[in-house]
Each structure stands twice: as structure tokens, then as C-alpha cells.
Design an enzyme around this catalytic site. Sequence first.
Site, PDB file in Angstrom:
ATOM      1  N   VAL A  68       0.869  -0.959  -0.037  1.00 19.39           N
ATOM      2  CA  VAL A  68      -0.127  -0.097   0.046  1.00 19.39           C
ATOM      3  C   VAL A  68       0.869   1.141  -0.105  1.00 19.39           C
ATOM      4  O   VAL A  68       1.981   1.358   0.896  1.00 19.39           O
ATOM      5  CB  VAL A  68      -0.948   0.038   1.239  1.00 19.39           C
ATOM      6  CG1 VAL A  68      -1.696   1.386   1.346  1.00 19.39           C
ATOM      7  CG2 VAL A  68      -1.917  -1.196   1.139  1.00 19.39           C
ATOM      8  N   ALA A 113       4.752   4.191   2.448  1.00 15.87           N
ATOM      9  CA  ALA A 113       4.306   2.713   2.161  1.00 15.87           C
ATOM     10  C   ALA A 113       4.306   1.724   3.042  1.00 15.87           C
ATOM     11  O   ALA A 113       5.177   1.841   4.047  1.00 15.87           O
ATOM     12  CB  ALA A 113       4.844   2.681   0.539  1.00 15.87           C
ATOM     13  N   LYS A 114       4.045   0.669   2.925  1.00 14.79           N
ATOM     14  CA  LYS A 114       4.050  -0.666   3.556  1.00 14.79           C
ATOM     15  C   LYS A 114       3.631  -2.072   2.913  1.00 14.79           C
ATOM     16  O   LYS A 114       2.651  -1.580   2.112  1.00 14.79           O
ATOM     17  CB  LYS A 114       3.311  -0.479   4.839  1.00 14.79           C
ATOM     18  CG  LYS A 114       3.940  -1.461   5.954  1.00 14.79           C
ATOM     19  CD  LYS A 114       5.332  -0.615   6.684  1.00 14.79           C
ATOM     20  CE  LYS A 114       5.497  -1.228   7.874  1.00 14.79           C
ATOM     21  NZ  LYS A 114       6.392  -0.396   8.608  1.00 14.79           N
ATOM     22  N   GLY A 115       4.268  -2.914   3.291  1.00 19.31           N
ATOM     23  CA  GLY A 115       3.854  -4.211   2.457  1.00 19.31           C
ATOM     24  C   GLY A 115       4.021  -5.456   3.338  1.00 19.31           C
ATOM     25  O   GLY A 115       4.254  -5.260   4.473  1.00 19.31           O
TER      26      GLY A 115
END
Length: 428
Positions: A68, A113-115
Site C-alpha cells: 500500500v 508505504a508498507k507491504g
Amino acid sequence: MAKESKKTIKKHASVYANVVRQFNKAADFMKLDPEIRKILAKTTTEIIVNFPAKMDDGTIQMFTGYRVQHNNVLGPYKGGLRYHPAVDIDEVRALATWMTWKSAIVNIPFGGAKGGIQLNPFKYSDSELQRITRRFTFALGSNIGPEYDIPAPDVNTTAQIMAWILDTYLSTQPPQERQRCTHVITGKPIEAGGSLGRDKATGQGVVFTIEEWAKDKGFSLDGATYTVQGYGNVGSWASLLLKPHGSKLIAVEDVTGAIANAKGIDPDDLNVYVKKTGGVKGYVKARPIGHKTLLSTKADIFIPAALENQITAETAPLLNVKVVAEGANGPTDPDGDEILQKQGIDIIPDILCNAGGVVVSYFEWLQNKRSEFWDLEEVDNKLHKKIVNAYERVRDTVKEFKTDWRTGAYIVALRRLETVYKERGIFP
Ligand code: GLU
């Protein structure tokens, strides 16, 4: 894979709902421009990929991966990748949003962001994890990139995993591009382009903020007691770095259990034990305790360094400490936060307290771009300066707005984002 970062302490409730509550509170307080508020209240891109990977026995297993991207007005998207069974779109959305605030607070040119992948990495062999990681990287394709979106380690992801991502990304670029792209990922092993000091960076940042808090309060860390939840990268490094201050670790919990010793637990010795056994359980120089006993242990400092939603309406009343230094992302939910404030417990909020990791990621990114290699002293000094400056900005904002520290930290971030949006305007 190495077991030291094994953390499966359970989380619950919507983590993103917590972010929205925190954001709305700060936005109301500072009277954030209502148009810009609309933008920051949403993530920009949400990627969900289902992808296959081959298991050691030849069968195929499907996995779900996420990335995201919340906002990139301050610079390329930046944030870690988490491997955990509880990873889902709600969690990744929240973590991505926190990254935007974090980068803005410490004044680095990154967005958020991160995932991650929804899986329990401890159920897979190293070769399976390697294939899962490479296939996930391939699935993300050009959604990541050295000037676009730069992943890093997070819960249960190691420097080795970053090296696999690097290799996969580079191998899928045209040959003449490859040498230019090593900054597509940070938290790499040193030999593969990593930075000295990145491994300890988050724990180091936590300790720098605790030092500043202690200075402000005229409180001596020598002989101070502290408790820790999570003995992975952040919890163990924060403990190792508090040791030279003469502070005493008196209770610690991870996914395997909780232990206590009022005379103090040696972080170095515990670290050796945890690396060998995979957790704190069974450490003979301390006694086993329960989760609630850990939380209610009287100490000066509590460092939650595991998962979200640990300090809630239910658990916050148990805490008996002077300060909570949030090594984890989102360990305190908004109800827990209010209770801590009522109890007069200080909070060093996550988006300030644990920002050391992304700051040294930024240093790694810069070193790669410039083909430089900084010594540890340089990295540590620069990190110290960044964290102290950010701490002071938050402290001054708390005073200016007469608000709590989390709201103060949000206001620092939101002001910066608001200014940039106003300067740039909205296209077209
Ligand atoms: N995962 C870390 C965090 O939550 C580090 C992110 C990064 O270095 O990009 O801040």
C-alpha cells in the site's frame, strides 16, 4: 530463517480505524486545511497480489502479498515489508499511513508505504522463503523502484530477505540499469550495499528518544528500570543500547512467553539465549510470569516492541510506568492512549520513537546513490541529530498547542505536508 525476530503476539480490532482517529484528532486540533485533509485521509495505491510459489516437496502454494502506497508528496514511497499471518489490507493501510507521518516528522525526503505477505514464515524452509520472496518481488514488478517505492525490513523480515529482493529486482532490469538500482531496497546486508548501523537503527532511535525524554524530566537512566514486549530486532537492540546507561531490564515478553527478574536481566546474555532457542521462554536466570504480570510490572520505562493494539482500554489501566516508548508501530490504540494520559504516563509516540529505522534507511539509500560507504560513527552521529531535532520539534509543538505528544507529533507531520501541498497545488 533466523528466529530472533519471531513475533506473533496477537493483535485485534481495525488498526486503520486507529490511524483515522489519531489523524482526525490532530487535523481538528491544528485546523488542517479541509481540502488537504481529504487527500491525506486516503491511501494512493493499494496492491494485492496472489502469487504461486513452489514448496520443497514440489507442490505449489498460493500466497497473498500487499503493498500500500499512502502518499509521495515529500518523496518516493518508503516503508517495510512484513511477513506475518495477521498481515491484511487493513493493517498494511495503517502501517503505510504511519510511514508518511514518520518520514515527515524526521524531515527525510520520503513518502509512506508498507507491504507484506500473509504467512507464518517459521513454517517454511529457507529455500521456500527465498522462492516466496522472489516471486512476490517479481509480482510487484515496477510497482517498486529505487526512485519510486523502496521497501525495507519489518516484522519477521531480515537483511537476507532484502538481499533476495534486491537480486530479483536487479535481475529483472535491463543489464545497463542494474548497477544504478541497488537503492531499490534498504536494510540490505552490508556486503550487498547495506549501511553500517541499519540493523540496530530502530532500537538506537528508541534509545535516543528515551535519552531526550530523561533529559527533559531531569531523570537519570542510571539504575532506571524498564520492561520490554517483543525481543526481536527493536526490543533486543533497545535493551542492548540501554545497558551502557546502567538501566535495568526487569521483565520481558515475546511470543514464547514472559520472564522477570527484579535484580535485572542481562540483555547480552538474553540475546545469545534467544538467538539459540528462538524466544525468551525457559531462560533460567529469570522466572516465568504471565502476560498481565508483565504489563503491570512497576518500572520506569515500558518499551512495547511487538505488534499493534497491545495497550488498550483493557490493558492500559495495568501499566505502572513513567513513560511508554513505542518501539512498535501502533502498540497503543486511542482508548489506551487516553487512559495512559489520565494516569499521567508519558508517551513517546511510535512515529517519533521508532523512526530511527527509516532514517538510517535514508542514509543507506543516499550511500548507494552516491557509491559511498560511511563509517558507523558518521551514521550514528547523523541519526542522533535527526532524532534529537525531531524530538525537539515535537516537544515544541506539544507546548505550542498544549496537546498530548501523539497529537503533537501528528501536527509536525501534517504541517509539513500541508505546506508542500499548498506550495505545489493540485494538478491540473
Ligand atoms: N519497517 C520500519 C518502520 O516501520 C522501517 C522502514 C524503512 O526503513 O523503510 O519504520
